[in-house]
Scaffold this motif. Structure first.
Motif: not given
Lengths: 832, 119
Positions: B18-28, B105, B107, B109-110
């Motif tokens: 679930y964290l991997f699927l976040s747009r926020q790289l910190l959560r990844v 941070l 993803s 937008q990267m």
């Protein structure tokens, strides 16, 4: 130049050392080894013919190809004469084999190539191969000379020579190959070199399109060929064509017969431009004229015909074989003939008449009667001779007058008498008039149709029409441009040099000579017929057959043909409608197919690679879930555990703490909150290790956990806070949640399945038993790490060191930044 | 016992995914930490759990006694922990550097390599 007496002596030393060579038919490579056979050849003293001769003939031509650019740079004025020596030498050698082969004795040689897969580099020279080999090397010699004259001073003459010589080698390999894989490799090589040659004028968009079209059509056929040949080998129980034929498995009754037939017919039909794959051949005329003369009339397009003829003893005789070949063949023949009358570009006219010839040859193989096969052999030779001459002649006309447009040409004879005479001779042979070889071919075609064992009246009618169009086309290529009052283009036309008329002269004269004395050919063509038939079949050619029905049909054909030529104008108007329906549609359909493929690829790529990382992750995880889940399901590995919580409170507590940490990491909004939750998780894991007999692991986990927390806090101080609010839309959160739970569930199921199995203790037992006695360590885990699996640890240290270097590079290295710092947001993407 | 831990591992994997699927790289990044832990537990688990007894050869003995913990998974986990830590440091540096270069941070937008209009 093909004497090898020196080699056995030279290589006897090697033979002695390896000790395995002498007993076998050829040099044998060490099992499993891939080596270049040419380095290891030797001659078998028991055999009359030098064992490496065919390989050498092919090799020398490839060698000449490799040298062509250099030779051309060094000796621009006579490089083509030097290069022509290679095919000429081959021709002499092949001609020398005539006596042996006509005597019914095929010449064979073979090397192990990939012994593990039973693949050989095997060549076999029988009647059919010999006729093709003579045509390839003979016409090849003339073409090389002709190209030298035709492309004199061209900037890329050397490159051209490289391509055409490479093609020649590939084509020779194709017709000599006996092993099915060798056959396929050479077949594909001819497709690739043909692509390079059609696209020779690569600055021209039309050339590029035609080249790609030819490559995709024939390359697609090549794939069918590979599959078909492998199936053939499986069904026939051998890896080479001659061995399959010798085994005599009844392939026509085999379960794989239909797939084999369809695949191999696809290969042959694409290569030999049979309807509905015919459209690439007229487009291939964008190639320089020597290429059209050589590849697209005399040799490469006949590769498909060659394949059909070669397979005919194994696969022929069935109803489906008969009707497919005669049907498509007759259709192609008629189509080509009709379009030839409508074309006005000399090369296009000839290209369409080539379609007619290819269709006729296919039809003859399909008919399969004695006369049809004799007709096949005679017509194959006749067509190669006159078509080569006509194409080269057309090239000379283009060269001398600056145009190939028949509407702009008339009265050329005065300016180009030599070319005119030879074109006339070849055109007469094409018309099927006596006393030319083409006449004999046509008589036999009619005999073949009249003796067919199935009702072929429609095919006969179509064939008469097609043959009649040849007469009309002959008028278009000779009468129209050469006779009458000189046109403007003809006024300043001039005859080309020796190399430009030598080829047409020899080929056209041969067509006449062989027509006058056809019995010279009886031996060779008899062997060709035997190859196609699979058993001996005598051929006796006569110019005069007596008053036969075939002669009557010939008379009708001639009358029709003259009529066609005289009524050309109304006829072409009628044909215009027909043409709108077919070639152009096939050509346009081709574009539609390619565009559709592009659109499909774009759509799929757009969906799969949207540039959003979360989507990539979701795709990867979904695939993982489906694959793992399907495996578990179909292997029936799902295990329902017996849950007994009695006395398990330590484990239960640790498990709950791990999950609490997990939930916290997911729920927490602040960065510090997440780090705390992760630490709860990590410390529970450490406690777990310590509880279950792994203190070393627990201590390491504790240290790493502490370090991680510290580093994270330090780094996060330099990064912005997590945005307030949820980081995904409710819908996405729902789908992601399902995906996450699914994967978690699958992992649990896998672990449960593993636990339910007995644990193999072999390795652990070994380490426990030997740790002290052999490695003098009492801590077994440590001994495994530093001793038994020391290299693993070295690898681990290397990974950590690399990661450290990577971190250093990321943090310290300074990149050349663009002047303006890119704005965050979607508009960042100005990347060249 | 193993059964309970199998469920715990599943739960950790689910959280990590679930964290991997976040747009926020910190959560990844946090997902990476969680997944490492889950895998390490799983490795020990499949080698079976033995409460309390470390795989040590006692003084005066020459071979490992019966009833002790399985040494092989422990050796594997030790390697895995260290490599996991190396991976984490690298990802962290990558995130940090990415923020310095791109100023975000997030993803989604990267998109320098795959700009929106290219699709």
């Amino acid at each position: 130049m093909f004497s090898w007496t020196g080699f056995p002596v030279a290589f006897s030393g090697i033979e002695g050392q390896l000790g395995t060579f002498s007993s076998l038919t050829g040099p044998v490579l060490v099992d499993g080894g891939f080596s270049v056979p040419i380095l290891a050849w030797t001659c078998n003293p028991k055999r009359e013919s030098p064992a490496a001769a065919m390989l050498t003939a092919i090799g020398i031509i490839f060698l000449a190809a490799a040298l062509a650019p250099t030779l051309n740079r060094l000796f621009p004025s006579f490089a083509h004469w030097l290069l022509a020596l290679a095919p000429a030498g081959g021709f002499v050698w092949f001609a020398g084999q005539l006596a042996t082969v006509v005597g019914g004795q095929p010449v064979a040689e073979s090397w192990k190539w990939v012994p593990a897969l039973g693949v050989e580099l095997a060549f076999r020279l029988d009647g059919l191969s010999l006729l093709f080999a003579l045509l390839i090397t003979g016409i090849g010699t003339l073409i090389v000379l002709y190209s030298g004259g035709y492309l004199r001073g061209h900037r890329h003459e050397g490159r051209f020579m490289l391509f055409i010589m490479a093609f020649m080698g590939a084509m020779l390999g194709l017709v000599l190959a006996d092993d099915i894989i060798s056959l396929f490799v050479f077949w594909e090589l001819t497709s690739v070199t043909s692509f390079l040659l059609i696209g020779f004028n690569h600055a021209d968009a039309r050339s590029r399109r035609s080249a790609l079209q030819a490559l995709l059509v024939t390359g697609g056929g090549g794939m069918a060929l590979l599959t078909g040949l492998i199936l053939l080998g499986t069904a026939g129980g051998a890896g080479s064509l001659s061995a399959i034929a010798a085994k005599g498995v009844d392939l026509t009754g085999h379960g794989l017969y239909l797939p084999i037939l369809i695949l191999l017919l696809l290969a042959a039909f694409t290569k030999s431009a049979q309807v509905p794959f015919h459209f690439w051949l007229p487009n291939a005329m964008d190639a320089p004229t020597p290429v059209s003369a050589y590849l697209h009339s005399a040799t490469m397009v006949k590769a498909g015909i060659y394949l059909l003829a070669r397979l005919s003893p194994m696969l022929g005789g069935t109803d489906i074989w008969f009707w497919t070949l005669t049907g498509f063949g007759a259709l192609t023949a008629f189509w080509g003939g009709a379009m030839a009358l409508r074309a006005t570009d000399l090369k296009k006219i000839l290209a369409y008449t080539t379609l007619m010839a290819l269709g006729t040859l296919t039809m003859l193989v399909g008919l399969g009667t004695d006369y049809a096969i004799r007709g096949f052999a005679a017509f194959l030779l006749a067509h190669s001779l006159y078509k080569g001459a006509l194409f080269m002649g057309a090239g000379s006309v283009d060269h001398g007058s600056g145009t190939r447009e028949v509407r702009e040409l008339s009265g050329l004879f005065r300016a180009m008498p030599l070319t005119g005479v030879f074109i006339a001779l070849a055109a007469l042979s094409m018309s099927g008039l006596p006393p030319f070889l083409g006449f004999i071919g046509k008589e036999l075609i009619y005999e073949g149709l009249l003796t067919a064992d199935r009702p072929v009246l429609p095919v006969l009618v179509v064939s008469i029409l097609a043959n009649a169009t040849m007469l009309g086309a002959a008028g278009l290529v000779f009468v129209k441009p050469f006779l009458g009052a000189p046109s403007k283009a003809a006024a300043h036309a001039h005859e080309g040099g020796l190399t430009l008329w030598l080829g047409p002269a020899l080929l056209a004269s041969l067509g006449l000579l062989l027509g006058l004395y056809p019995s010279i050919l009886d031996g060779l063509l008899g062997q060709v017929a035997a190859s196609v038939r699979g058993e001996p079949l005598a051929v006796e050619l006569h110019l005069w057959h007596g008053l036969t029905p075939a002669l009557g049909l010939s008379a009708i054909t001639v009358a029709l043909g003259i009529g066609f030529y005289l009524a050309l104008r109304p006829l072409t108007a009628g044909l215009a409608g027909l043409q709108r329906f077919t070639r152009f549609d096939a050509d346009k359909g081709w574009d539609h197919i390619l565009n559709g493929l592009d659109a499909l690829a774009r759509a799929v790529t757009g969906q799969l690679q949207g540039g959003v990382m979360t989507r990539y992750m979701a795709i990867i995880f979904t695939a993982m879930l489906l694959l793992l889940g399907a495996t578990l399901w179909f292997r029936q590995a799902l295990v329902l555990p017996a849950v007994d919580l009695h006395g398990q409170w330590v484990g239960l507590l640790l498990g709950i703490m791990m999950l609490v940490g997990t939930a916290g990491a997911m729920r927490a909004r602040s960065r510090l909150g997440i780090i705390t939750a992760l630490s709860v998780n990590g410390l529970s894991v450490a406690m777990f290790f310590i509880t279950y007999g792994a203190p070393d692991v627990g201590i390491t986990q504790l240290m790493v956990e502490t370090l991680t927390a510290i580093i994270l806090v330090l780094v996060l101080a330099h990064l912005p806070a997590l945005p307030k609010g949820p980081d995904r839309k409710p819908q996405a959160a729902f789908l992601h949640g399902i995906l996450a739970l699914g994967l978690g569930g699958v992992v649990t199921a896998i672990l449960l399945a593993i636990i339910a199995l007995p644990l193999p203790m072999t390795l652990s037992q070994f380490f426990g038993d030997t740790s002290y006695l052999e490695a003098y360590g009492r801590n077994v885990v440590n001994v495994i790490l530093v001793d038994f699996r020391g290299f693993d640890t070295l690898g681990e240290i290397t990974v950590v060191a690399s990661a450290g270097l990577g971190v250093l590079a990321l943090l310290k290295a300074r990149y050349a930044k663009p002047k303006a710092k890119p704005q965050p947001g979607p508009q960042t993407g100005e990347v060249a | 016992m193993e059964t309970i831990m199998a469920f715990a591992v599943g739960g950790m994997v689910a959280g990590a995914v679930y964290l991997f699927l976040s747009r926020q790289l910190l959560r990844v990044l946090f997902g990476v930490i969680l997944l490492s832990n889950a895998v390490n537990v799983a490795i020990l688990l499949v080698g079976r759990l033995t409460p309390g007894q470390a795989p040590l050869i006692g003084q005066g003995q020459e071979v490992l006694g019966q009833g002790l913990a399985n040494p092989l998974p422990q050796a594997l986990i030790l390697t895995a922990i260290v490599i996991g830590f190396g991976l984490l440091s690298f990802v962290l540096a990558l995130v940090y550097r990415g923020y310095q270069e791109l100023g975000t941070l997030d993803s989604s937008q990267m998109r320098t390599a795959e700009p929106e209009d290219a699709v």
